[in-house]
Write a protein that holds these residues in place. Structure first.
Motif, PDB file in Angstrom:
ATOM      1  N   LEU A 106       4.537  18.923 -13.004  1.00  0.00           N
ATOM      2  CA  LEU A 106       5.719  19.642 -13.490  1.00  0.00           C
ATOM      3  C   LEU A 106       5.758  19.675 -15.009  1.00  0.00           C
ATOM      4  O   LEU A 106       6.164  20.676 -15.602  1.00  0.00           O
ATOM      5  CB  LEU A 106       6.984  18.998 -12.934  1.00  0.00           C
ATOM      6  CG  LEU A 106       7.184  19.143 -11.429  1.00  0.00           C
ATOM      7  CD1 LEU A 106       8.343  18.287 -10.966  1.00  0.00           C
ATOM      8  CD2 LEU A 106       7.388  20.592 -11.042  1.00  0.00           C
ATOM      9  N   LYS A 107       5.316  18.612 -15.643  1.00  0.00           N
ATOM     10  CA  LYS A 107       5.301  18.550 -17.109  1.00  0.00           C
ATOM     11  C   LYS A 107       4.366  19.603 -17.690  1.00  0.00           C
ATOM     12  O   LYS A 107       4.626  20.162 -18.752  1.00  0.00           O
ATOM     13  CB  LYS A 107       4.883  17.156 -17.562  1.00  0.00           C
ATOM     14  CG  LYS A 107       5.024  16.912 -19.032  1.00  0.00           C
ATOM     15  CD  LYS A 107       4.702  15.474 -19.362  1.00  0.00           C
ATOM     16  CE  LYS A 107       4.869  15.202 -20.841  1.00  0.00           C
ATOM     17  NZ  LYS A 107       4.557  13.818 -21.171  1.00  0.00           N
ATOM     18  N   GLU A 150       0.830  -1.207   0.000  1.00  0.00           N
ATOM     19  CA  GLU A 150       0.000   0.000   0.000  1.00  0.00           C
ATOM     20  C   GLU A 150       0.867   1.260   0.000  1.00  0.00           C
ATOM     21  O   GLU A 150       0.612   2.210  -0.749  1.00  0.00           O
ATOM     22  CB  GLU A 150      -0.915  -0.011   1.222  1.00  0.00           C
ATOM     23  CG  GLU A 150      -1.927   1.095   1.249  1.00  0.00           C
ATOM     24  CD  GLU A 150      -2.846   1.019   2.452  1.00  0.00           C
ATOM     25  OE1 GLU A 150      -3.752   1.869   2.539  1.00  0.00           O
ATOM     26  OE2 GLU A 150      -2.662   0.132   3.315  1.00  0.00           O
ATOM     27  N   ILE A 151       1.903   1.262   0.809  1.00  0.00           N
ATOM     28  CA  ILE A 151       2.809   2.415   0.878  1.00  0.00           C
ATOM     29  C   ILE A 151       3.548   2.593  -0.445  1.00  0.00           C
ATOM     30  O   ILE A 151       3.701   3.716  -0.938  1.00  0.00           O
ATOM     31  CB  ILE A 151       3.802   2.276   2.052  1.00  0.00           C
ATOM     32  CG1 ILE A 151       3.057   2.230   3.389  1.00  0.00           C
ATOM     33  CG2 ILE A 151       4.833   3.383   2.036  1.00  0.00           C
ATOM     34  CD1 ILE A 151       2.225   3.462   3.690  1.00  0.00           C
ATOM     35  N   GLN A 152       3.995   1.498  -1.055  1.00  0.00           N
ATOM     36  CA  GLN A 152       4.697   1.586  -2.336  1.00  0.00           C
ATOM     37  C   GLN A 152       3.774   2.167  -3.404  1.00  0.00           C
ATOM     38  O   GLN A 152       4.196   2.988  -4.213  1.00  0.00           O
ATOM     39  CB  GLN A 152       5.222   0.211  -2.768  1.00  0.00           C
ATOM     40  CG  GLN A 152       6.085   0.255  -4.012  1.00  0.00           C
ATOM     41  CD  GLN A 152       7.314   1.127  -3.839  1.00  0.00           C
ATOM     42  OE1 GLN A 152       8.042   1.003  -2.868  1.00  0.00           O
ATOM     43  NE2 GLN A 152       7.546   2.023  -4.779  1.00  0.00           N
ATOM     44  N   ASN A 153       2.499   1.756  -3.396  1.00  0.00           N
ATOM     45  CA  ASN A 153       1.526   2.310  -4.345  1.00  0.00           C
ATOM     46  C   ASN A 153       1.325   3.806  -4.118  1.00  0.00           C
ATOM     47  O   ASN A 153       1.224   4.579  -5.079  1.00  0.00           O
ATOM     48  CB  ASN A 153       0.190   1.574  -4.244  1.00  0.00           C
ATOM     49  CG  ASN A 153       0.252   0.175  -4.804  1.00  0.00           C
ATOM     50  OD1 ASN A 153       1.114  -0.147  -5.614  1.00  0.00           O
ATOM     51  ND2 ASN A 153      -0.658  -0.675  -4.362  1.00  0.00           N
ATOM     52  N   LEU A 154       1.270   4.233  -2.862  1.00  0.00           N
ATOM     53  CA  LEU A 154       1.122   5.657  -2.553  1.00  0.00           C
ATOM     54  C   LEU A 154       2.330   6.465  -3.035  1.00  0.00           C
ATOM     55  O   LEU A 154       2.178   7.543  -3.609  1.00  0.00           O
ATOM     56  CB  LEU A 154       0.935   5.851  -1.049  1.00  0.00           C
ATOM     57  CG  LEU A 154      -0.407   5.415  -0.472  1.00  0.00           C
ATOM     58  CD1 LEU A 154      -0.364   5.455   1.051  1.00  0.00           C
ATOM     59  CD2 LEU A 154      -1.519   6.290  -0.992  1.00  0.00           C
ATOM     60  N   ILE A 155       3.523   5.937  -2.812  1.00  0.00           N
ATOM     61  CA  ILE A 155       4.738   6.626  -3.255  1.00  0.00           C
ATOM     62  C   ILE A 155       4.778   6.717  -4.780  1.00  0.00           C
ATOM     63  O   ILE A 155       5.118   7.764  -5.340  1.00  0.00           O
ATOM     64  CB  ILE A 155       5.994   5.923  -2.703  1.00  0.00           C
ATOM     65  CG1 ILE A 155       6.068   6.100  -1.180  1.00  0.00           C
ATOM     66  CG2 ILE A 155       7.269   6.453  -3.366  1.00  0.00           C
ATOM     67  CD1 ILE A 155       7.150   5.284  -0.508  1.00  0.00           C
ATOM     68  N   ASP A 156       4.408   5.630  -5.454  1.00  0.00           N
ATOM     69  CA  ASP A 156       4.374   5.635  -6.923  1.00  0.00           C
ATOM     70  C   ASP A 156       3.362   6.644  -7.453  1.00  0.00           C
ATOM     71  O   ASP A 156       3.650   7.387  -8.404  1.00  0.00           O
ATOM     72  CB  ASP A 156       4.053   4.238  -7.459  1.00  0.00           C
ATOM     73  CG  ASP A 156       5.171   3.242  -7.209  1.00  0.00           C
ATOM     74  OD1 ASP A 156       6.319   3.678  -6.945  1.00  0.00           O
ATOM     75  OD2 ASP A 156       4.897   2.025  -7.270  1.00  0.00           O
ATOM     76  N   GLU A 173       2.028  11.934 -10.009  1.00  0.00           N
ATOM     77  CA  GLU A 173       1.319  13.215  -9.940  1.00  0.00           C
ATOM     78  C   GLU A 173       2.280  14.396  -9.955  1.00  0.00           C
ATOM     79  O   GLU A 173       2.023  15.406 -10.611  1.00  0.00           O
ATOM     80  CB  GLU A 173       0.424  13.272  -8.700  1.00  0.00           C
ATOM     81  CG  GLU A 173      -0.784  12.386  -8.795  1.00  0.00           C
ATOM     82  CD  GLU A 173      -1.654  12.690 -10.002  1.00  0.00           C
ATOM     83  OE1 GLU A 173      -1.933  13.885 -10.280  1.00  0.00           O
ATOM     84  OE2 GLU A 173      -2.046  11.736 -10.685  1.00  0.00           O
ATOM     85  N   VAL A 174       3.392  14.281  -9.234  1.00  0.00           N
ATOM     86  CA  VAL A 174       4.392  15.352  -9.244  1.00  0.00           C
ATOM     87  C   VAL A 174       4.949  15.528 -10.655  1.00  0.00           C
ATOM     88  O   VAL A 174       5.060  16.648 -11.157  1.00  0.00           O
ATOM     89  CB  VAL A 174       5.524  15.065  -8.227  1.00  0.00           C
ATOM     90  CG1 VAL A 174       6.695  16.017  -8.430  1.00  0.00           C
ATOM     91  CG2 VAL A 174       5.005  15.169  -6.805  1.00  0.00           C
TER      92      VAL A 174
END
Length: 95
Positions: free
Chosen positions: A36-37, A20-26, A31-32
Motif C-alpha cells: 500500500l505504501k 508460527e501463526i503469529q509470525n505469519l500474521i505479522d 507485506e500489505v
C-alpha cells in the motif's frame, strides 16, 4: 476480536503452533503495508481488497479559536469487501 484470539483460532483450526501463526500474521501485515505504501492495491481472495487513496491538502478551521489550519496531504487505506465475504456475512445473520 484481538490478535491473540485470531492467532488461537487459526492455530487450532490448522494444527500449527501459535508462534508460527503469529509470525505469519505479522508477515502478512508487513507485506500489505509495504504494498500500500508503494501505491499498489492488494486483493486477498474471499476477503476483499485494500486500496491506497491520496487525500489532498486542505484548509480546516479550528472550532474554538476560529484559526485556519493547513492539513497536509496523506495516504489513507480503503477496504472493499469481496462479494463472497458479503454473502457469508448475510448467511450468518440469516438475511
Amino acid at each position: 476480536m484481538d490478535s491473540k484470539t485470531l492467532t488461537d483460532i487459526v492455530a487450532d483450526k490448522t494444527g500449527r503452533s501459535k508462534t508460527e501463526i503469529q509470525n505469519l500474521i505479522d508477515c502478512l501485515a508487513v507485506e500489505v503495508a509495504e504494498t500500500l505504501k508503494e501505491g499498489d492495491s492488494i486483493t486477498i481472495p474471499s476477503v476483499g481488497s485494500f486500496e491506497p487513496r491520496k487525500r489532498l491538502e486542505r484548509v480546516s478551521v479550528h472550532p474554538t479559536t476560529g484559526k485556519r489550519l493547513l492539513i497536509p496531504p496523506k495516504l489513507s487505506v480503503v477496504f472493499k469487501p469481496s462479494s463472497l465475504l458479503k454473502q457469508k456475512i448475510r448467511e450468518i445473520k440469516g438475511l
